[in-house]
Design an enzyme around this catalytic site. Sequence first.
Site, PDB file in Angstrom:
ATOM      1  N   LYS A 289      -0.978   4.952   4.695  1.00 39.66           N
ATOM      2  CA  LYS A 289      -1.897   4.009   5.353  1.00 39.66           C
ATOM      3  C   LYS A 289      -1.536   3.844   6.832  1.00 39.66           C
ATOM      4  O   LYS A 289      -0.384   3.565   7.168  1.00 39.66           O
ATOM      5  CB  LYS A 289      -1.857   2.662   4.625  1.00 39.66           C
ATOM      6  CG  LYS A 289      -2.848   1.658   5.171  1.00 39.66           C
ATOM      7  CD  LYS A 289      -3.097   0.519   4.202  1.00 39.66           C
ATOM      8  CE  LYS A 289      -4.052  -0.511   4.769  1.00 39.66           C
ATOM      9  NZ  LYS A 289      -5.375   0.036   5.120  1.00 39.66           N
TER      10      LYS A 289
ATOM     11  N   HIS B 202       0.826  -1.209   0.000  1.00 36.88           N
ATOM     12  CA  HIS B 202       0.000   0.000   0.000  1.00 36.88           C
ATOM     13  C   HIS B 202       0.861   1.261   0.000  1.00 36.88           C
ATOM     14  O   HIS B 202       2.045   1.219   0.346  1.00 36.88           O
ATOM     15  CB  HIS B 202      -0.920   0.018   1.230  1.00 36.88           C
ATOM     16  CG  HIS B 202      -2.124  -0.865   1.094  1.00 36.88           C
ATOM     17  ND1 HIS B 202      -2.068  -2.223   1.302  1.00 36.88           N
ATOM     18  CD2 HIS B 202      -3.407  -0.585   0.740  1.00 36.88           C
ATOM     19  CE1 HIS B 202      -3.277  -2.746   1.094  1.00 36.88           C
ATOM     20  NE2 HIS B 202      -4.106  -1.772   0.748  1.00 36.88           N
TER      21      HIS B 202
END
Length: 275
Positions: free
Chosen positions: A168, A164
Amino acid sequence: MENESLIPVVVAGAAGKMGRETIKVIAQTEDMMLLGAVERDSQYLGQDAGEIAGCGALEVPILNDLQSVLVMATQQEIQGVMVDFTHPDSVYENTRSAIAYGVRPVVGTTGLSAEQIKDLTEFAEKASTGALIIPNFCIGVILMQQAALQAAKHFDCLEIIELHHNQKADAPSGTAIKTAQMLAEMGKTYNPPQVEETEKIPGARGCLADENIRIHSVRLPGFIAHQEMIFGAAGQIYTLRHDTTDRAAFMPGVLLSIRKVTQLKTLVYGLEKIL
Ligand SMILES: NC(=O)C1=CN([C@@H]2O[C@H](COP(=O)(O)OP(=O)(O)OC[C@H]3O[C@@H](n4cnc5c(N)ncnc54)[C@H](OP(=O)(O)O)[C@@H]3O)[C@@H](O)[C@H]2O)C=CC1
Ligand SMILES: O=C(O)C1=N[C@H](C(=O)O)C[C@H](O)C1
């Protein structure tokens, strides 16, 4: 369509990456209307949610008090829906509040613990209020999970790598946790130990999720959301991979969830259960 027959939707986390995308798509959707937009950062207070999302004015000001927006939702002819794309530290309280007001939550925010999901499930049941917790709204991810369930019938060894963007907050991803849970529900324990392992640097082997499934989390600028599942057996490697290249990929699942949650009376966890 007349305004009274549209599903009123409140978006929590309205100025975030997913909140903006959600507002844009609701603005273009015939059977929904944006009723409220909530953001915790006061720099957005009073600004038009549509302008912030980049789809032009919608005459919905961004507020920073979720409770007052939920009250507004209770006053509509059609029961309202709250879409939450906020932060792991806010999502539990937001969801409990929505259920308490009879506003149906569609929760995209990840990071809820198993205990919190259990508690919200019981609370929604008591209140007879539909609710959805969806770790991933992307159809391609659901297809990858289904393929993984097939593969797990034949492979005993696998590891998950999720990758990701570096903004995040939670790790591992909600998607990876849910994938491991789905594999665990097959009643197997994976990755039988072969040797005694020593981690020379803690974390080298990733984290241990359900039924001995390891998850490795990568965070780098340039990624959006990606997951790879590697199955291994004697003489072969089988790899499944899903790549999200634009957050638009989540939107069909978000719209489907908004429509489906209005028909539910309990909490459902996972997009695969409403397809
Ligand atoms: N289920 C799915 O398919 C997907 C889930 N996600 C999840 O959604 C969540 C949000 O992701 P993303 O949009 O990328 O994150 P962003 O950080 O871009 O957006 C979150 C926004 O919510 C705001 N916020 C935080 N707490 C509150 C609160 N209590 N009330 C109102 N606003 C609040 C944040 O403000 P501030 O910046 O001040 O903290 C921020 O503006 C994450 O948990 C992510 O994992 C993301 C993509 C897909
Ligand atoms: O934070 C994100 O971006 C995403 N979060 C969700 C998760 O934790 O699985 C869904 C998707 O991977 C994007």
